[in-house]
Design an enzyme around this catalytic site. Structure first.
Site, short mmCIF file in Angstrom:
data_model
loop_
_atom_site.label_atom_id
_atom_site.label_comp_id
_atom_site.label_asym_id
_atom_site.label_seq_id
_atom_site.Cartn_x
_atom_site.Cartn_y
_atom_site.Cartn_z
N GLY A 1 0.79 -1.23 0.00
CA GLY A 1 0.00 0.00 0.00
C GLY A 1 0.82 1.27 0.00
N THR B 1 1.82 3.13 -2.51
CA THR B 1 1.24 4.12 -3.41
C THR B 1 -0.12 4.60 -2.90
OG1 THR B 1 2.43 3.09 -5.26
CG2 THR B 1 0.62 4.58 -5.80
N LYS C 1 8.86 8.42 -8.59
CA LYS C 1 9.16 7.01 -8.37
C LYS C 1 10.24 6.67 -9.39
CE LYS C 1 6.84 2.49 -7.92
NZ LYS C 1 7.00 2.28 -6.47
N SER D 1 8.71 -1.43 -12.07
CA SER D 1 8.63 -2.64 -12.89
C SER D 1 7.18 -3.12 -12.89
CB SER D 1 9.58 -3.72 -12.37
OG SER D 1 9.36 -3.97 -10.99
N GLY E 1 9.96 4.44 -3.18
CA GLY E 1 10.82 3.35 -3.58
C GLY E 1 10.06 2.23 -4.26
N GLU F 1 -4.00 -1.35 5.87
CA GLU F 1 -4.85 -2.51 6.10
C GLU F 1 -4.65 -3.58 5.03
OE1 GLU F 1 -9.57 -3.43 7.01
OE2 GLU F 1 -9.00 -1.62 5.91
#
Length: 219
Positions: free
Chosen positions: A14, A16, A37, A41, A116, A176
């Site tokens: 989570g 992003t 970012k 990939s 990252g 979550e």
């Protein structure tokens, strides 16, 4: 400019989701925001709108700016160095560091995030990890974890590793996880072991309001 590095204790937890919510909360305060970012990939050029770069671009108000958000994009859903090799490219940590520093120096923003790929110790190149990139940039770290069984060990290990490199963990966000133990119980357990770093809960909800997290980080 306030800048943070968004790192995860693992992949697909989570990062992003949290980054986008935080950027939206900062924008709602009238702040100029930006996101980067450096490498992604698992990127499908035929459906860029489904990607993390596209989600970040939308969060900063530039929905077509995913190419600027992530300049190094590879198709295979593998570690970035392996995905790059399949396309005849070779990632080097010096290039990734230079990309990030150039981007940071060129920002006209009040608040910026560098996200990252994968977890804290995930390989980025053939001989370096996310941790090496974070150490070189020396930004405060926003650490994102899941709420699954076993996350406490992953969080506490990541915090120890980051602090051993001299990095500041600005906050821990427990995102979550689906079909996972009770979220509040997981957070209470973590707070019993990590008392120095603020811990925030992030429901897996697209409408989650990250305003409290923004207040904490911008104080």
């Amino acid at each position: 400019m306030k800048a943070l590095f968004v790192a995860g204790t693992g992949t697909d937890l989570g990062k992003t989701h949290v980054a986008c919510a935080l950027l939206k909360a900062a924008r709602s305060r009238g702040l100029r925001v930006d996101a980067f970012k450096p490498v992604v990939s698992g990127f499908d050029p035929d459906a860029p709108e489904t990607s993390d770069p596209a989600r970040l671009a939308a969060a900063i108000g530039r929905p077509n700016g995913w190419g600027e958000v992530s300049p190094r994009r590879y198709r295979a859903p593998l570690a970035p160095n392996l995905a790059a090799r399949l396309e005849g490219d070779m990632l080097t940590m010096s290039d990734l560091i230079a990309d990030c520093r150039t981007w940071l120096q060129g920002r006209d923003a009040d608040f910026a995030l560098v996200e990252g790929a994968g977890g804290v110790m995930s390989p980025m190149t053939d001989d370096a990890t996310n941790l090496d990139l974070m150490t070189a940039l020396d930004l405060p770290v926003l650490l994102v974890a899941g709420s699954y069984l076993g996350t406490a060990s992953h969080v506490l290990t990541a915090v120890e590793v980051l602090q051993a490199r001299g990095l500041t963990v600005a906050a821990i966000v427990v995102s979550e996880s689906l079909d996972a133990p009770e979220l509040d119980q997981t957070v209470d357990m973590l707070r019993a072991f990590e008392r120095r770093t603020p811990i925030v809960v992030a429901p897996r909800d697209s409408d989650w309001n990250a305003a409290p997290l923004a207040d904490l980080l911008m104080a």
